[in-house]
Design an enzyme around this catalytic site. Sequence first.
Site, PDB file in Angstrom:
ATOM      1  N   ASP A 137       0.884  -1.165   0.000  1.00 52.27           N
ATOM      2  CA  ASP A 137       0.000   0.000   0.000  1.00 52.27           C
ATOM      3  C   ASP A 137       0.927   1.222   0.000  1.00 52.27           C
ATOM      4  O   ASP A 137       2.136   1.102   0.236  1.00 52.27           O
ATOM      5  CB  ASP A 137      -0.961   0.004   1.200  1.00 52.27           C
ATOM      6  CG  ASP A 137      -2.170   0.929   0.944  1.00 52.27           C
ATOM      7  OD1 ASP A 137      -2.069   1.802   0.052  1.00 52.27           O
ATOM      8  OD2 ASP A 137      -3.200   0.784   1.627  1.00 52.27           O
TER       9      ASP A 137
HETATM   10  C1  BGC Z   1      -5.042   3.322  -0.071  1.00 47.98           C
HETATM   11  C2  BGC Z   1      -5.112   2.304  -1.201  1.00 47.98           C
HETATM   12  C3  BGC Z   1      -4.898   2.985  -2.514  1.00 47.98           C
HETATM   13  C4  BGC Z   1      -3.559   3.701  -2.484  1.00 47.98           C
HETATM   14  C5  BGC Z   1      -3.228   4.381  -3.789  1.00 47.98           C
HETATM   15  C6  BGC Z   1      -3.823   4.192  -0.149  1.00 47.98           C
HETATM   16  O1  BGC Z   1      -3.955   5.293   0.705  1.00 47.98           O
HETATM   17  O2  BGC Z   1      -5.104   2.649   1.163  1.00 47.98           O
HETATM   18  O3  BGC Z   1      -6.366   1.667  -1.188  1.00 47.98           O
HETATM   19  O4  BGC Z   1      -4.958   2.056  -3.552  1.00 47.98           O
HETATM   20  O5  BGC Z   1      -3.588   4.676  -1.451  1.00 47.98           O
HETATM   21  O6  BGC Z   1      -4.039   5.460  -4.021  1.00 47.98           O
END
Ligand code: BGC
Length: 735
Positions: A234
């Site tokens: 993530d």
């Molecule tokens: C989120 C993810 C997301 C990623 C990219 C993170 O803050 O938890 O779900 O895909 O950002 O935007």
Amino acid sequence: MTGANGSPESVPELVAALTTAEKLSLVRGDYPGRGERGVPVAGYLPPVERLGIGPLRLADGPLGVRSGEATAFPATLALGATFDPSLASTFGRAVGAEARAKGIDVLLAPGCNLVRVPQCGRAFEYYGEDPHHSGQFAAATVRGIQSQGVVATPKHYVANTQEHSRVTASAELSERALRELYLRAFETAVTEADAGAVMAAYNRVNGTHATSHERLLTDLLRGEFGFEGPVVSDWWAVNDGLAAAQAGLDLEMPGVGVAHLAAMSGGPNLLHELRARWPDRLYPERLLGRLIAYAGRPGGIPEPSGSLFARSLPAALGSDTVRSRLDEMVRRVLSLHRRVGALPGESRREADPDRATHRDLARRLAVRGTVLLRNEGVLPLDPGASVALLGPAIESATTGGGGSSAVTPSRAVSPATGVRERAVGPVTVEPGHPPVGENSLTGALFDRRSPGEPTVNVAAVQNAAASVDTAVVVVNDDAGEFSDRETLALPGAQDRLVRAVAETAAQTVVVLQTAGAVEMPWLDAVDAVLELWYPGQEGGRALASVLYGDVAPGGRLPVTFADPADYPTTDPGRYPGVEGDHGYPEVHHTEGLFVGYRYLDEQGLDPLFPFGHGLGYTTVAYESATAALDGDRSVQVTVENTGERAGREVLQVYVQPPQNNVVRPPRELAGFRSVELAAGERRTVAVPLDDRTFTRYNEGVGDWVLDPGRYTLAVGRSARATPLEVTVDAASVRR
Ligand code: BGC
């Protein structure tokens, strides 16, 4: 094999041909070079031009493509509420095609976490509280997305069920709860739908960061589930670069600092991104101010979190194990290139999605995901009757929640517009309450809730309500990523608004647009309640067609609606967790397997509305059920539409364990099937059963086991309404 021009052709050959620096460039995201900017993205992997390896673009997300303008589909929870995984495939194909057409290779979706905490800010990004149900939807969505030459990324692996302290907290839970609940949707997406990537979560699991969790990433995901793609972190979730690589993380994202990401993911979202992606704790206001001041000049911005792989891997490459692990990471990352056609000599698939068809799909999904919770004979409405449309959300479309799943549609239909288009009789509109939350740039940057309770314009709403046949009050919450809802109560003074309307109106219909379960203290005073979740850009039209009965609402609850005191997570040790001895919050899953309806069943508590509940505009009688245990297991259920309208029924089968000393939920969803029935139609339908219907995970044995005894398959329309039962002996169940 080597190509005619001497260039490598297979992934192993490419790995052998790459320099160390090139390999390192393939395992972390970066900022696109000059001329490579292209569409807004959340992540970017640069090309290796020397060898003909193309770049990869990664974008969110679960409700539609977050890259420029795209179709804003209903929330994932609304999709779950359809109880029809074939719609998830159709949805997946649509978002996959939109992603492909924009040049996006990897979609950061679907959200596969279970709704364990009802107020979870991202509940709307997940399918619901049941692992079998979530697994079926996850697999179908992944299949749809990947059919378009785009890789799907089930996320957030694993046990990421709250936003509160999401980057620090540790989910403390048993192996059995992991296996039977939290891993299931990921496992299904990998084993049944061949998901191409998996995203590792922010949180810790039993003390270890998910991004550095060897047992979860390597032993389980790879060893047991057979996952062959890369595990992607993530965004900034890597905590220790070397430990993560050694544990099985393959691709660090975004690999650049917060400001570069903001620049890459689109100017208009800059402030939102800065604030949203950097929790207050780590990113104080002062620094944020500096970043904002430098926003136009990515090169000169402080980079609080670049790449930890870049920082730690080069120095560790003296070790054979780390070197061969790097090769494996590159191989897995190149499997993404292979899937999307970005290897040497390959080309990406063409896509030219029909946006009008997708808008129509967004509407159909919203209709099918709408749950009619209560109807005291008032719905459907007569189009010729007069209506007053009330509530803070009446003139704006609730396309989604806040955070990385927010999609920018080219247009969106508010409830008022949808109803005005369809109604024949007079329509008056009176919000009567200021807008709730914003989920916008300023909303995310500054405190969304204004101090004090907003004022309800009681006189105006009561006037409007008193002079019409029906008052329709549309209320909403404002959930999003980064924080959980504080309570399950509707924000602002919306409960007061509903009561004021119900006191005056001849009949009151309440329309909820919420991230999940919500309290309804006025329930007995109103005549009908519809739950639309976050219905997406066509929500207003979906609402109108359901209100006027052009189509019956098709949805069933994928989460239990209960008194806030009756959820398993009311104990602070369970949620939001307590500071432990190790300097981070521990979230003790001491409820074990008893999440959602499993908990209420075990405790003998009555929900407000049970899991699986949802009314239609007709009546369906359950006549008989028989179990077929040979080959593909199923329960054959005969049902009859005894009403005068066509309708949809979601046939649900719950398994009840034998009487023994084994701890097991009183009932668990084993299968479901949505069927359309013409007025008067009688049908026998096969409801397929999950392969693990009769088994449970035995920690001692380290495997799924079948306990002897008699199992009951309870069949019906919700977890609490099962008029039919079939009994099955374990001896007749082949494993
Ligand atoms: C989120 C993810 C997301 C990623 C990219 C993170 O803050 O938890 O779900 O895909 O950002 O935007």
